[in-house]
Enzyme design. Structure first.
Site, PDB file in Angstrom:
ATOM      1  N   CYS A  61      37.452   4.271   3.836  1.00  0.00           N
ATOM      2  CA  CYS A  61      38.481   4.614   2.850  1.00  0.00           C
ATOM      3  C   CYS A  61      38.680   6.116   2.722  1.00  0.00           C
ATOM      4  O   CYS A  61      37.858   6.915   3.162  1.00  0.00           O
ATOM      5  CB  CYS A  61      38.089   4.098   1.468  1.00  0.00           C
TER       6      CYS A  61
ATOM      7  N   GLY B 187      41.906   4.892   6.628  1.00  0.00           N
ATOM      8  CA  GLY B 187      42.163   3.502   6.242  1.00  0.00           C
ATOM      9  C   GLY B 187      43.616   3.154   6.464  1.00  0.00           C
ATOM     10  O   GLY B 187      44.495   3.830   5.934  1.00  0.00           O
TER      11      GLY B 187
ATOM     12  N   ASN C 276      35.413   5.446  -1.977  1.00  0.00           N
ATOM     13  CA  ASN C 276      35.087   5.572  -0.555  1.00  0.00           C
ATOM     14  C   ASN C 276      33.573   5.475  -0.439  1.00  0.00           C
ATOM     15  O   ASN C 276      32.857   6.302  -0.986  1.00  0.00           O
ATOM     16  CB  ASN C 276      35.580   6.927  -0.032  1.00  0.00           C
ATOM     17  N   GLY C 277      33.103   4.443   0.253  1.00  0.00           N
ATOM     18  CA  GLY C 277      31.659   4.257   0.419  1.00  0.00           C
ATOM     19  C   GLY C 277      31.314   2.795   0.347  1.00  0.00           C
ATOM     20  O   GLY C 277      32.193   1.939   0.459  1.00  0.00           O
TER      21      GLY C 277
ATOM     22  N   CYS D 236      27.035  11.969   6.008  1.00  0.00           N
ATOM     23  CA  CYS D 236      27.267  11.152   7.214  1.00  0.00           C
ATOM     24  C   CYS D 236      27.665  12.027   8.397  1.00  0.00           C
ATOM     25  O   CYS D 236      28.759  12.600   8.425  1.00  0.00           O
ATOM     26  CB  CYS D 236      28.376  10.147   6.932  1.00  0.00           C
TER      27      CYS D 236
ATOM     28  N   TYR E 266      33.324  11.384  14.731  1.00  0.00           N
ATOM     29  CA  TYR E 266      34.488  10.522  14.965  1.00  0.00           C
ATOM     30  C   TYR E 266      35.481  10.463  13.809  1.00  0.00           C
ATOM     31  O   TYR E 266      36.682  10.544  14.016  1.00  0.00           O
ATOM     32  CB  TYR E 266      34.007   9.089  15.266  1.00  0.00           C
TER      33      TYR E 266
ATOM     34  N   CYS F 298      26.269   0.593  10.091  1.00  0.00           N
ATOM     35  CA  CYS F 298      26.377   1.513   8.951  1.00  0.00           C
ATOM     36  C   CYS F 298      26.586   0.714   7.670  1.00  0.00           C
ATOM     37  O   CYS F 298      27.431  -0.177   7.622  1.00  0.00           O
ATOM     38  CB  CYS F 298      27.539   2.475   9.136  1.00  0.00           C
TER      39      CYS F 298
ATOM     40  N   CYS G 205      22.630   5.261  11.705  1.00  0.00           N
ATOM     41  CA  CYS G 205      23.170   4.414  12.787  1.00  0.00           C
ATOM     42  C   CYS G 205      22.551   4.790  14.130  1.00  0.00           C
ATOM     43  O   CYS G 205      22.583   3.988  15.060  1.00  0.00           O
ATOM     44  CB  CYS G 205      24.699   4.488  12.820  1.00  0.00           C
TER      45      CYS G 205
END
Ligand code: AMP
Length: 473
Positions: free
Chosen positions: A10, A36, A109-110, A253, A259, A401, A455
């Protein structure tokens, strides 16, 4: 069995103290579209709260007539992408509800890693859910919190929430619980996801990434710190409050740099472009090209910056190997009996003229399931490429993740069960190398005390309720 919380990616954006707040948030969301593409929504307030949300891209969801209804001096907005079955309008955010603290809207977001446990407990206490998002849980906790005002209720509720959250709230009361107006931004104590504060003239703006500020002409004020809540009630000042939990480390993160975030953004205090380019340079140091390579090519668009860094360090020319269609969403209708494999082809087409008879280094930012790489390699072979040496500007992804990036379950991640040699054979390249975890951290100028590398390490900071086994780890 407890399920892991819903996977979703998000972006959030908010403007406070501007007569075009709704329109500015709309513009900001278009810059966050990469975070998103499934649904978008805006809540604005001018005494009463106005909401419009829908499925699809920002430009599809908001037409002129919708924007005209989003009046008021403040607005918050949200873009969302989620996996499995939850792609429905009722889950579009910001959510808007009535609470003891007035009308409250929230965009998230999360991922709350203990969402399912909280949800079940609240259900036992009589809660009825309107959505399948974990975001709704925070609204239930707030509604039950019996505090004096919304900021206190949020602080109290967040004590029960684990995991990743960058949250943006809107409220039609002030911090004395009197009719008024308030925007609140909160980042979890580990700071998993980015959240930045900016200024547009005398107005306040908040966004997941600074690229949203650039579009509307706002200036970055600063990052909202991990574990910080910012309360905005007027154009002059904001109030900063610390959350109760104070870990000694952060856990930003690192995949945002690899990415997810846009290269024209600055997040976690760093330029995404510079870190991504350095990831490419570091990859070239660790995994240099073999002799007699003609060029470096990238899987567009997310790997282009890393490929430029690799080419620079390896002193090789960077060439465009693929063209990516920008008009394909995440979902498209395939022919029922596929004549050929359209899924990758519809997105990427190789440029034969730049590839035929050449030996190339192909850069991608990550391998997830390995299926895209395999198809791309087949396309390159069909285009007459001689040798393909694949270099990945991140380490092997071995764990799913649970903190806000949409990755498949661990068992679907090719690197969770295959060695690099096996992956090389599966995707069909002449050689394959990944960046090391140490090299990745060096490129991001940080350590495992600052960044989340779950990850890549398979180790998680918070308790995770595994999808596959239902076990806690
Ligand atoms: P795969 O075929 O599953 O190995 O996909 C690898 C490709 O997916 C790479 O080109 C990545 O740039 C891209 N990718 C990595 N993470 C994500 C994500 N969370 N959502 C969509 N694409 C991703």
């Amino acid at each position: 069995m407890l399920e892991a919380s819903l996977k979703e990616e998000c972006g959030v954006c908010g403007v406070f103290g501007h007569r075009d707040a709704g329109h500015l948030v709309y513009l900001g969301l278009t810059s966050l579209q990469h975070r998103g593409q499934e649904s978008a929504g805006i809540v604005s307030w001018n005494g009463r709260m106005n909401r419009h949300a829908g499925m699809g891209l920002v430009f599809d969801v908001f037409k002129k007539e919708n924007l005209q209804t989003l009046r008021g001096h403040a607005a918050i907005g949200h873009v969302r992408y989620s996996t499995h079955g939850s792609s429905v309008i009722k889950n579009a955010q910001p959510l808007l509800v009535s609470t003891p603290y007035g009308q409250v809207a929230v965009g998230h977001n999360g991922n709350f890693t203990n969402a399912e446990i909280l949800k079940k407990k609240l259900e036992l206490g009589g809660a009825i859910y309107q959505t399948t998002t974990d975001t709704e849980i925070i609204l239930h906790l707030i509604a039950k919190s019996k505090k004096n005002n919304l900021p206190e209720a949020i602080l109290h509720s967040l004590k029960r929430v684990e995991g990743a959250y960058s949250l943006l709230f809107a409220c039609d009361r002030d911090s004395h619980n009197k009719p008024g107006s308030m925007m609140i931004a909160v980042r979890d104590p580990y700071g998993f996801r980015p959240l930045v504060l900016g200024r547009l003239g005398s107005s306040w703006v908040v966004a997941s990434e600074t690229c949203a500020f650039d579009l509307i002409g706002a200036k970055t004020e600063r990052e909202i710190e991990p574990g910080e809540m910012i309360i905005i009630e007027n154009n002059r000042n904001y109030k900063s409050v610390r959350l109760a939990e104070r870990p000694t480390r952060s856990s930003m993160c690192i995949f945002e740099f690899i990415y997810f975030a846009r290269p024209d953004s600055k997040i976690f205090g760093k330029s995404v472009y510079e870190v991504r380019r350095e990831l490419g340079r570091q990859l070239a140091r660790e995994a240099p090209p073999p002799p007699n390579i003609h060029s470096v090519i990238a899987v567009p668009d997310s790997s282009v910056v890393a490929a430029l860094g690799y080419a620079e360090q390896a002193r090789l020319p960077f060439e465009i190997g693929f063209i990516r269609s920008h008009y394909v969403g995440r979902t498209f209708i395939e022919p029922s009996k596929p004549m050929r494999d359209f899924r990758a082809r519809i997105k990427y087409n190789p440029i034969r003229e730049s590839l035929k008879g050449k030996s190339v280094v192909l850069i991608d930012d990550s391998i997830v399931r390995g299926t895209t790489s395999r198809k791309l390699i087949r396309m390159l072979r069909d285009a007459g490429v001689n040798q393909i040496h694949m270099r990945i500007s991140s380490p092997p992804i071995v764990g799913s993740c649970y903190y806000g990036i949409d990755t498949p379950t661990t068992s679907e991640l090719i690197a969770s069960s295959h060695s690099v040699k096996q992956i090389r054979d599966f995707i069909g390249v002449d050689s394959l190398s990944y960046l090391s975890i140490e090299g990745m951290l060096r490129a991001a100028k940080g350590s495992t005390n600052q960044y989340c590398v779950s990850c890549f390490s398979g180790k998680y900071l918070t308790k995770i309720y595994q999808e596959e086994s239902g076990k806690q780890s």
